[in-house]
Design a protein around this motif. Structure first.
Motif, mmCIF file in Angstrom:
data_model
loop_
_atom_site.group_PDB
_atom_site.id
_atom_site.type_symbol
_atom_site.label_atom_id
_atom_site.label_comp_id
_atom_site.label_asym_id
_atom_site.label_seq_id
_atom_site.Cartn_x
_atom_site.Cartn_y
_atom_site.Cartn_z
ATOM 1 N N MET A 1 0.841 -1.179 0.000
ATOM 2 C CA MET A 1 0.000 0.000 0.000
ATOM 3 C C MET A 1 0.889 1.246 0.000
ATOM 4 N N THR A 2 0.553 2.200 -0.821
ATOM 5 C CA THR A 2 1.353 3.412 -0.881
ATOM 6 C C THR A 2 1.005 4.342 0.272
ATOM 7 N N ASN A 3 1.802 5.388 0.413
ATOM 8 C CA ASN A 3 1.546 6.364 1.471
ATOM 9 C C ASN A 3 0.214 7.074 1.270
ATOM 10 N N ASN A 4 -0.120 7.381 0.008
ATOM 11 C CA ASN A 4 -1.401 8.038 -0.271
ATOM 12 C C ASN A 4 -2.572 7.147 0.109
ATOM 13 N N ALA A 5 -2.484 5.878 -0.224
ATOM 14 C CA ALA A 5 -3.568 4.952 0.097
ATOM 15 C C ALA A 5 -3.700 4.778 1.606
ATOM 16 N N THR A 6 -2.581 4.725 2.293
ATOM 17 C CA THR A 6 -2.619 4.601 3.752
ATOM 18 C C THR A 6 -3.234 5.843 4.380
ATOM 19 N N PHE A 7 -2.852 7.011 3.876
ATOM 20 C CA PHE A 7 -3.403 8.262 4.379
ATOM 21 C C PHE A 7 -4.908 8.328 4.146
ATOM 22 N N ARG A 8 -5.336 7.984 2.932
ATOM 23 C CA ARG A 8 -6.772 7.999 2.621
ATOM 24 C C ARG A 8 -7.547 7.031 3.507
ATOM 25 N N ARG A 9 -7.015 5.856 3.659
ATOM 26 C CA ARG A 9 -7.697 4.845 4.475
ATOM 27 C C ARG A 9 -7.800 5.291 5.937
ATOM 28 N N SER A 10 -6.738 5.895 6.448
ATOM 29 C CA SER A 10 -6.746 6.381 7.830
ATOM 30 C C SER A 10 -7.788 7.476 8.025
ATOM 31 N N VAL A 11 -7.862 8.391 7.064
ATOM 32 C CA VAL A 11 -8.852 9.470 7.162
ATOM 33 C C VAL A 11 -10.267 8.897 7.066
ATOM 34 N N HIS A 12 -10.490 7.958 6.177
ATOM 35 C CA HIS A 12 -11.811 7.354 6.039
ATOM 36 C C HIS A 12 -12.229 6.633 7.319
ATOM 37 N N ILE A 13 -11.335 5.863 7.885
ATOM 38 C CA ILE A 13 -11.652 5.126 9.112
ATOM 39 C C ILE A 13 -11.905 6.083 10.270
ATOM 40 N N ALA A 14 -11.082 7.127 10.388
ATOM 41 C CA ALA A 14 -11.283 8.115 11.454
ATOM 42 C C ALA A 14 -12.625 8.810 11.295
ATOM 43 N N LEU A 15 -13.003 9.134 10.068
ATOM 44 C CA LEU A 15 -14.279 9.797 9.834
ATOM 45 C C LEU A 15 -15.451 8.885 10.157
ATOM 46 N N ILE A 16 -15.351 7.626 9.821
ATOM 47 C CA ILE A 16 -16.417 6.671 10.136
ATOM 48 C C ILE A 16 -16.579 6.542 11.652
ATOM 49 N N ILE A 17 -15.476 6.378 12.363
ATOM 50 C CA ILE A 17 -15.529 6.223 13.820
ATOM 51 C C ILE A 17 -16.102 7.472 14.474
ATOM 52 N N LEU A 18 -15.622 8.641 14.059
ATOM 53 C CA LEU A 18 -16.122 9.884 14.641
ATOM 54 C C LEU A 18 -17.594 10.110 14.315
ATOM 55 N N THR A 19 -18.014 9.754 13.106
ATOM 56 C CA THR A 19 -19.422 9.912 12.734
ATOM 57 C C THR A 19 -20.317 9.038 13.600
ATOM 58 N N VAL A 20 -19.921 7.801 13.805
ATOM 59 C CA VAL A 20 -20.712 6.900 14.653
ATOM 60 C C VAL A 20 -20.778 7.427 16.082
ATOM 61 N N LEU A 21 -19.643 7.884 16.611
ATOM 62 C CA LEU A 21 -19.635 8.412 17.978
ATOM 63 C C LEU A 21 -20.479 9.673 18.114
ATOM 64 N N VAL A 22 -20.425 10.560 17.125
ATOM 65 C CA VAL A 22 -21.238 11.782 17.172
ATOM 66 C C VAL A 22 -22.720 11.429 17.087
ATOM 67 N N LEU A 23 -23.067 10.492 16.223
ATOM 68 C CA LEU A 23 -24.475 10.086 16.113
ATOM 69 C C LEU A 23 -24.989 9.433 17.387
ATOM 70 N N VAL A 24 -24.216 8.527 17.944
ATOM 71 C CA VAL A 24 -24.649 7.838 19.165
ATOM 72 C C VAL A 24 -24.742 8.818 20.334
ATOM 73 N N SER A 25 -23.771 9.712 20.449
ATOM 74 C CA SER A 25 -23.832 10.681 21.545
ATOM 75 C C SER A 25 -24.980 11.667 21.335
ATOM 76 N N GLY A 26 -25.263 12.028 20.089
ATOM 77 C CA GLY A 26 -26.413 12.893 19.808
ATOM 78 C C GLY A 26 -27.724 12.216 20.146
ATOM 79 N N LEU A 27 -27.827 10.949 19.814
ATOM 80 C CA LEU A 27 -29.014 10.194 20.203
ATOM 81 C C LEU A 27 -29.096 10.046 21.718
ATOM 82 N N GLY A 28 -27.944 9.950 22.363
ATOM 83 C CA GLY A 28 -27.909 9.865 23.817
ATOM 84 C C GLY A 28 -28.381 11.140 24.489
#
Length: 78
Positions: free
Chosen positions: A1-28
């Motif tokens: 995996m190249t550096n660009n692909a690793t960077f993109r994947r890291s940003v995507h995973i971080a965004l997914i995790i943060l989105t789920v946490l924001v949604l769950v906390s908002g529902l909370g």
């Protein structure tokens, strides 16, 4: 995996995790009784509000990073 692909994947995973946490906390905040029951009392209304407040800045930063990723990677090609 190249550096660009690793960077993109890291940003995507971080965004997914943060989105789920924001949604769950908002529902909370809005529906605190069912969320408190589903989390077995771990996520009450006060904790949900604190989590939701603390995650605002990281969520916005990662969202902007995700949105501007093509511009960022275009300038820093390997």
């Amino acid at each position: 995996m190249t550096n660009n692909a690793t960077f993109r994947r890291s940003v995507h995973i971080a965004l997914i995790i943060l989105t789920v946490l924001v949604l769950v906390s908002g529902l909370g905040i809005a529906y605190y009784r069912p969320i408190e029951a589903l989390t077995l009392g771990l996520l009450d209304k006060t904790l949900s509000f604190q989590i939701h407040t603390y995650l605002f800045v990281p969520f916005v930063v990662v969202l902007i990073l995700h949105s501007a990723m093509s511009l960022i990677l275009r300038n820093f090609r390997d």
